[in-house]
Design an enzyme around this catalytic site. Structure first.
Site, PDB file in Angstrom:
ATOM      1  N   GLY A 194      36.691  39.895  38.830  1.00 34.72           N
ATOM      2  CA  GLY A 194      37.105  38.500  38.912  1.00 34.72           C
ATOM      3  C   GLY A 194      36.924  37.783  37.592  1.00 34.72           C
ATOM      4  O   GLY A 194      36.845  38.414  36.538  1.00 34.72           O
ATOM      5  N   HIS A 240      42.661  40.623  31.623  1.00 36.88           N
ATOM      6  CA  HIS A 240      42.961  41.160  32.963  1.00 36.88           C
ATOM      7  C   HIS A 240      44.449  40.996  33.276  1.00 36.88           C
ATOM      8  O   HIS A 240      45.085  41.886  33.843  1.00 36.88           O
ATOM      9  CB  HIS A 240      42.186  40.387  34.038  1.00 36.88           C
ATOM     10  CG  HIS A 240      40.708  40.514  33.953  1.00 36.88           C
ATOM     11  ND1 HIS A 240      39.886  39.452  33.663  1.00 36.88           N
ATOM     12  CD2 HIS A 240      39.886  41.578  34.141  1.00 36.88           C
ATOM     13  CE1 HIS A 240      38.625  39.855  33.677  1.00 36.88           C
ATOM     14  NE2 HIS A 240      38.599  41.133  33.950  1.00 36.88           N
TER      15      HIS A 240
HETATM   16  O1  PAF Z   1      35.478  46.353  33.917  1.00 39.25           O
HETATM   17  C1  PAF Z   1      35.101  45.798  34.973  1.00 39.25           C
HETATM   18  O2  PAF Z   1      35.457  44.657  35.270  1.00 39.25           O
HETATM   19  C2  PAF Z   1      34.165  46.542  35.913  1.00 39.25           C
HETATM   20  O3  PAF Z   1      33.262  47.330  35.201  1.00 39.25           O
HETATM   21  C3  PAF Z   1      34.915  47.386  36.959  1.00 39.25           C
HETATM   22  C4  PAF Z   1      35.712  48.498  36.312  1.00 39.25           C
HETATM   23  C5  PAF Z   1      35.838  46.490  37.775  1.00 39.25           C
HETATM   24  C6  PAF Z   1      33.921  48.024  37.915  1.00 39.25           C
HETATM   25  O4  PAF Z   1      33.153  47.085  38.584  1.00 39.25           O
END
Ligand code: PAF
Length: 285
Positions: free
Chosen positions: A28, A34
């Site tokens: 999140g 992202h």
């Molecule tokens: O990179 C991330 O945000 C976290 O390490 C992941 C891969 C979602 C695992 O919790």
């Protein structure tokens, strides 16, 4: 959606007829990095599925689990706008109805660098990623190069366990001043935020040492990166390293494709970043 069964069923349905699923695992606090993964997944696969789960297993006892930024409503809105069709945001009790007795441990590659600075961190990452991949089934899974060691760990576990997953590494997204986007940048006070691009400057100094000066000794490249951070006493260097990109081992001689890694603390925030570099010296046999 929040239920494991619902998620698994939705992805099975998305795959019916042979369509591809793109999985973007996240914790999140979604930022441009992202969203670049979501867009890449949308350009490559028929259904884009984003998981949002702040994984307690990958936080050390003194780390920032309690204050890790959370805003699910915003995450769903921006992920959807970037091309996600499905968002999985389970509560901890849904993810683990009973406390896990199983840990996924990837030997070797998890030990140096982040593994040394954050004991147990990669066991937590490997365990939750294995769980998410197992719940999600056949897919392409998109991870940022920003956490370069994590990407290498995930590639290794997918290979070792023959998971039906193609791991896609995606380039780091940076602010205009070079700071790599990270959810933890939100912790930086304004003066720290202004200083933070020094980590990128250190990596660029390392790249100049490799590509411009043709440095052959890893120590020379590391010193070039460390010197940039040493110029500002607010930074405490954890490591500056030049490694082979596939297994993160330190070469005896810098040659061929390498990866430059830097981690440093600035106030209460750890900044972790990396950059590729190509040495003018060919790799030996
Ligand atoms: O990179 C991330 O945000 C976290 O390490 C992941 C891969 C979602 C695992 O919790």
């Amino acid at each position: 959606m929040t239920r494991r069964e619902e998620w698994a069923e939705a992805l099975d349905e998305a795959r019916s007829g042979g369509a591809t699923v793109g999985l973007v695992p996240t914790m999140g606090a979604l930022h441009g990095g992202h969203l670049s993964l979501v867009r890449r997944a949308a350009a490559t696969t028929a259904t884009v599925a984003v998981s949002v789960y702040v994984n307690p297993l990958q936080f050390g006892r003194d780390e920032d689990l309690a204050r890790y930024p959370r805003d699910l409503e915003r995450d769903v809105a921006v992920a959807t706008a970037a091309g996600a069709q499905l968002v999985f945001a389970p509560e901890a009790g849904e993810m683990w109805p009973e406390a896990p007795a199983t840990t996924v441990h990837v030997r070797g590659i998890t030990e140096p660098f982040e593994g040394e600075a954050r004991p147990g961190h990669f066991d937590g990452v490997a365990t939750i990623v294995t769980k998410l991949l197992s719940l999600s089934g056949r897919c392409l899974a998109f991870f940022g190069e920003k956490d370069f060691q994590q990407l290498a760990v995930v590639r290794r576990l997918v290979r070792d366990l023959s998971l039906p997953v193609e791991v896609v590494g995606c380039p780091t997204v940076r602010d205009a001043d070079g700071l790599a986007l990270s959810s933890r940048n939100a912790y930086l006070a304004p003066a720290e935020r202004a200083a933070a691009p020094r980590v990128y400057a250190a990596l660029l100094a390392g790249r100049r040492a490799v590509e411009g000066r043709g440095a052959r000794r890893p120590g020379e490249v590391e010193a070039a990166m460390a010197a940039v951070l040493a110029d500002d006493p607010r930074f405490a260097l954890d490591y500056a390293a030049v490694v082979r990109p596939d297994d993160l081992s330190v070469p005896t001689v810098v040659a061929g494709e390498v990866r430059l890694l830097v981690a440093a603390r600035l106030g209460g925030t750890r900044l972790v970043d990396n950059l590729p570099a190509r040495s003018p010296h060919p790799e030996g046999p």
